[in-house]
Write a protein that holds these residues in place. Sequence first.
Motif, short mmCIF file in Angstrom:
data_model
loop_
_atom_site.label_atom_id
_atom_site.label_comp_id
_atom_site.label_asym_id
_atom_site.label_seq_id
_atom_site.Cartn_x
_atom_site.Cartn_y
_atom_site.Cartn_z
N LEU A 1 1.10 -11.92 1.45
CA LEU A 1 -0.07 -11.67 2.28
C LEU A 1 -0.43 -10.20 2.17
CD1 LEU A 1 -2.10 -12.68 4.45
CD2 LEU A 1 -0.43 -11.93 6.15
N ALA A 2 -1.64 -9.93 1.69
CA ALA A 2 -2.09 -8.56 1.48
C ALA A 2 -3.18 -8.18 2.47
CB ALA A 2 -2.63 -8.41 0.05
N LEU A 3 -3.23 -6.92 2.81
CA LEU A 3 -4.21 -6.38 3.75
C LEU A 3 -4.98 -5.25 3.08
CD1 LEU A 3 -5.36 -5.89 6.66
CD2 LEU A 3 -3.40 -4.35 7.00
N HIS B 1 -6.74 1.66 2.77
CA HIS B 1 -5.34 1.24 2.81
C HIS B 1 -5.21 -0.14 2.17
CE1 HIS B 1 -1.30 0.64 4.57
NE2 HIS B 1 -1.69 -0.59 4.79
N PHE B 2 -4.19 -0.31 1.34
CA PHE B 2 -3.85 -1.62 0.78
C PHE B 2 -2.35 -1.78 0.88
CE2 PHE B 2 -2.15 -4.09 -2.77
CZ PHE B 2 -2.80 -5.30 -2.56
N SER B 3 -1.91 -2.91 1.41
CA SER B 3 -0.47 -3.15 1.48
C SER B 3 -0.17 -4.63 1.52
CB SER B 3 0.15 -2.47 2.69
OG SER B 3 -0.31 -3.05 3.89
N ILE B 4 1.05 -4.95 1.10
CA ILE B 4 1.58 -6.30 1.25
C ILE B 4 2.21 -6.35 2.64
CG2 ILE B 4 3.21 -8.03 0.38
CD1 ILE B 4 0.86 -7.41 -1.55
N VAL B 5 1.68 -7.19 3.50
CA VAL B 5 2.14 -7.28 4.88
C VAL B 5 3.36 -8.18 4.99
CG1 VAL B 5 1.50 -8.01 7.22
CG2 VAL B 5 -0.18 -6.88 5.76
#
Length: 155
Positions: free
Chosen positions: A55-57, A68-72
């Motif tokens: 799940l990415a944000l 911002h980009f991250s794997i949640v």
Amino acid sequence: MEPTTVMYNEKKIVDIVTLKMVVAEKSLPIEKVRSSFEVGNWLIEEIGDYAQEHLALLCLNTKNEITHFSIVHVGTLNQSVAHPRCIFQRAILANAARIMISHNHPSGNTTPSENDIQFTNRLIKAGEVMGIELLDHIIVGQKNYLSLREEGYWN
């Protein structure tokens, strides 16, 4: 950051933690969100071939620039159980005006599950309360993507 604790007249006082913006050195191939098509195709390359659900944000400012980009969350072969608070915690820390989320389906079938639809609706409602709009939820496979907003799964 750890808050500082002090004793005052035998009562415990905790300082409030101050948040500061941090600029990352890594750049993304997309700087500004113009369409779900553009983001969906980038995410196919980014998370589409993982063997587990990720799940990415993406957090965006008021100009739809990605800040911002991250794997949640990393899930299992066929599910990723994340809570809206995990997503909005990062969105708040990133000072996001809007967000997009995405997750991959390792099977390659981008048809949303009932859980995908329910989770999206929970995020929409939570975002309305928080003042952080959910722009889209994109499901990606190895070769294609599906935008829940474009396909009419929005309530």
